[in-house]
Scaffold this active site. Structure first.
Site, PDB file in Angstrom:
ATOM      1  N   CYS A  11     -24.323   2.993 -16.790  1.00  0.00           N
ATOM      2  CA  CYS A  11     -24.704   4.266 -17.390  1.00  0.00           C
ATOM      3  C   CYS A  11     -24.852   4.191 -18.896  1.00  0.00           C
ATOM      4  CB  CYS A  11     -23.693   5.323 -16.981  1.00  0.00           C
ATOM      5  SG  CYS A  11     -23.543   5.366 -15.186  1.00  0.00           S
TER       6      CYS A  11
ATOM      7  N   HIS B  16     -21.260  11.716 -23.510  1.00  0.00           N
ATOM      8  CA  HIS B  16     -21.538  11.091 -22.213  1.00  0.00           C
ATOM      9  C   HIS B  16     -21.239  12.135 -21.139  1.00  0.00           C
ATOM     10  CE1 HIS B  16     -22.334   7.978 -19.389  1.00  0.00           C
ATOM     11  NE2 HIS B  16     -21.105   7.941 -18.921  1.00  0.00           N
TER      12      HIS B  16
ATOM     13  N   LYS C  96     -25.809  16.543 -19.318  1.00  0.00           N
ATOM     14  CA  LYS C  96     -25.753  16.196 -17.891  1.00  0.00           C
ATOM     15  C   LYS C  96     -25.411  17.429 -17.049  1.00  0.00           C
ATOM     16  CE  LYS C  96     -24.653  11.306 -18.467  1.00  0.00           C
ATOM     17  NZ  LYS C  96     -24.392  11.195 -19.922  1.00  0.00           N
TER      18      LYS C  96
ATOM     19  N   PHE D 161     -19.937   1.782 -16.092  1.00  0.00           N
ATOM     20  CA  PHE D 161     -19.097   0.924 -15.265  1.00  0.00           C
ATOM     21  C   PHE D 161     -19.206  -0.504 -15.800  1.00  0.00           C
ATOM     22  CE2 PHE D 161     -19.730   3.761 -11.237  1.00  0.00           C
ATOM     23  CZ  PHE D 161     -18.789   4.647 -11.708  1.00  0.00           C
TER      24      PHE D 161
END
Lengths: 79, 412
Positions: free
Chosen positions: B162, B301, B334, B398
């Site tokens: 990501c 994020h 997001k 990740f």
């Protein structure tokens, strides 16, 4: 449908071409068909006619593809 | 060599609109792009929602013969790059050998991968497409853009989950800054809404299983229970400042800082002390010449997973100091788009550039129940007008990858 017509139709569908523009002497590269495209075309034809197609020579023109498919059909018929 | 790097083109394909204009105006207006999964029959997986790109017709950008040879993720990249190139007017002004492509993707051709695995199981190895490998490999969107626009310098993917989009942009900035390229196409793309993908993220307990689109992607909200998977792409044209200025290009902003670190801690969980993320932010702030007292917009994020949002809050407090962190205007877009994985950082770079250009920060949608562990200003529900001196965008992936980009307006 004969083999040539089947190939012309498959190519026309995939590339947005007019099937009537494709002749036996059409060079594959001239319509944007490279070796990967040709492999994919043979796979689609295999699916359609139900026999395995293994080209034994380089495929340069539509005529070569027709010959390859017909050879595979004949081999299959002889069993 | 330390050259300035500016943005001269932008393109976006997102769940809230195709094209930067649609993306940005819907973002400001609080449009939510999350809805029921239609890309596949989702009756067997736990999550029923995703941020899908609506009404995407690849034939708007590609010839019919090209469409079948490009994974959806590559098609998105071409669409976004096409918009960015057109906007920039850069075509024909550069030496192709001095033009680079840095394009991120978290996964690669996920749909292609799944479809060919099904073919293998159902029909055997003779039916695995000759295009399976080239369509699946994660570097292909970068390669395809290089082919399409004749960029003959480095063409590299960033594959940092990501953080891919932000890492790609950061590496492109460094390439131009240090003289390895004059022009770059950079950003990220992702098309992960496939059954095996959703099933995998579900098994990790990473995804929200909410059924209400307005209560699914809930960054920084106490009710948050995972991210919402999404798809899209965003691409920027970057240029060395002097050349952009000399050719009279419209400049959308400057990328003034980049931090890139790794947690070196766990495959998927962020470090609880947020050290890796904080160092990425600090590095970007140092390069950007940030000073206490500046007005800063942070595009977080902000995935809406429990661990990320707490760790990110901690990272911002470490990097800015507690007092300055409380003055930050932070939002997670997001909440509107879902999580576009490898495309997220690139789309969020566009958000930062637009926030600086228009003096407005988009909101964190549906943030109704603040989490005591996330106690900063996350611009809940509606956009905020303010003149920002600096904008930063965080992306964490990740693998423990942390990337932070910093942006300023040109000329103050």
């Amino acid at each position: 449908m004969d083999v040539f017509q089947m190939i012309a139709t498959a190519l026309a569908d995939r590339y947005g071409l007019d099937a009537s523009e494709i002749t036996p002497d059409t060079e594959l590269i001239s319509i944007g068909v490279d070796s990967l495209d040709a492999a994919e075309l043979l796979m689609a034809l295999e699916e359609k006619i139900g026999v395995e197609i293994e080209p034994t020579k380089k495929l340069a023109t539509i005529k070569d593809v027709v010959a390859t498919v017909e050879a595979a059909q004949n081999e299959s018929d002889s069993f | 060599m330390n050259r300035r790097v500016v943005v001269t083109g932008m393109g976006a394909v997102t769940p809230i609109g195709i094209g930067v204009r649609n993306f940005w105006s819907n973002l400001k207006d609080g449009v939510c792009g999350i809805g029921p999964i239609t890309r596949f029959d989702a009756s067997r997986v736990k999550s029923s929602l995703a941020g899908e790109v609506k009404n995407f017709d690849p034939l708007d950008w590609l010839e019919k013969a090209e469409v079948g040879k490009m994974d959806r993720s590559a098609q998105f990249a071409v669409a976004a790059a096409s918009e960015a190139m057109q906007l920039s007017g850069v075509a024909g002004t550069f030496d192709p050998n001095r033009a680079a492509v840095y394009l991120g993707t978290g996964i690669g051709g996920f749909e292609t991968n799944e479809a060919n695995c099904f073919k293998l199981f159902d029909k055997g190895p003779r039916r695995v497409s000759p295009f399976f490998v080239p369509m699946m490999i994660a570097n292909m969107p970068a390669g395809l853009l290089a082919i399409r626009y004749d960029f003959r310098g480095a063409a590299l993917p960033a594959v940092t989950a990501c953080a891919s989009g932000s890492n790609a942009i950061g590496e492109a900035v460094r390439a131009i800054r240090h003289g390895y390229a004059d022009v770059a196409l950079t950003g990220g793309t992702e098309a992960p809404i496939v059954e095996v993908g959703v099933a995998g993220f579900n098994s990790m307990k990473a995804l929200s299983t909410a059924e209400d689109p307005n209560a699914a992607s809930l960054p920084f909200d106490a009710r948050r229970a995972g991210f919402v998977i999404a798809e899209g792409a965003a691409v920027l044209v970057l240029e060395e400042y002097e050349r952009a200025k000399n050719r009279g290009a419209k400049i959308y902003g400057e990328i003034v800082g980049y931090g890139s670190t790794c947690d070196a801690y766990h495959m998927t969980a962020p470090r609880p002390d947020a050290d890796g993320a904080a160092r990425a932010v600090s590095e970007a702030l140092r390069e950007a010449g940030w000073q206490a007292g500046e007005s800063v917009y942070v595009n977080a994020h902000g995935t809406g997973t429990h661990l990320n949002d707490v760790a990110e809050t901690r990272a911002l407090k470490i990097a800015f100091g507690e007092e300055e962190a409380r003055r930050l205007a932070i939002s997670s877009t997001k909440s509107a788009t879902g999580h576009m994985l490898g495309a997220a950082g690139a789309a969020e770079a566009i958000v930062c550039l637009k926030a600086l250009a228009e003096n407005v920060a988009p909101p964190t949608l549906n943030l109704l129940e603040p989490d005591p562990e996330c106690d900063l200003d996350y611009i809940p529900s509606t956009k905020r007008e303010a003149k920002f001196d600096l904008a930063i965008s965080n992306s964490f992936g990740f693998g423990g990858h942390n990337a932070c980009l910093a942006f300023r307006r040109i000329g103050g």
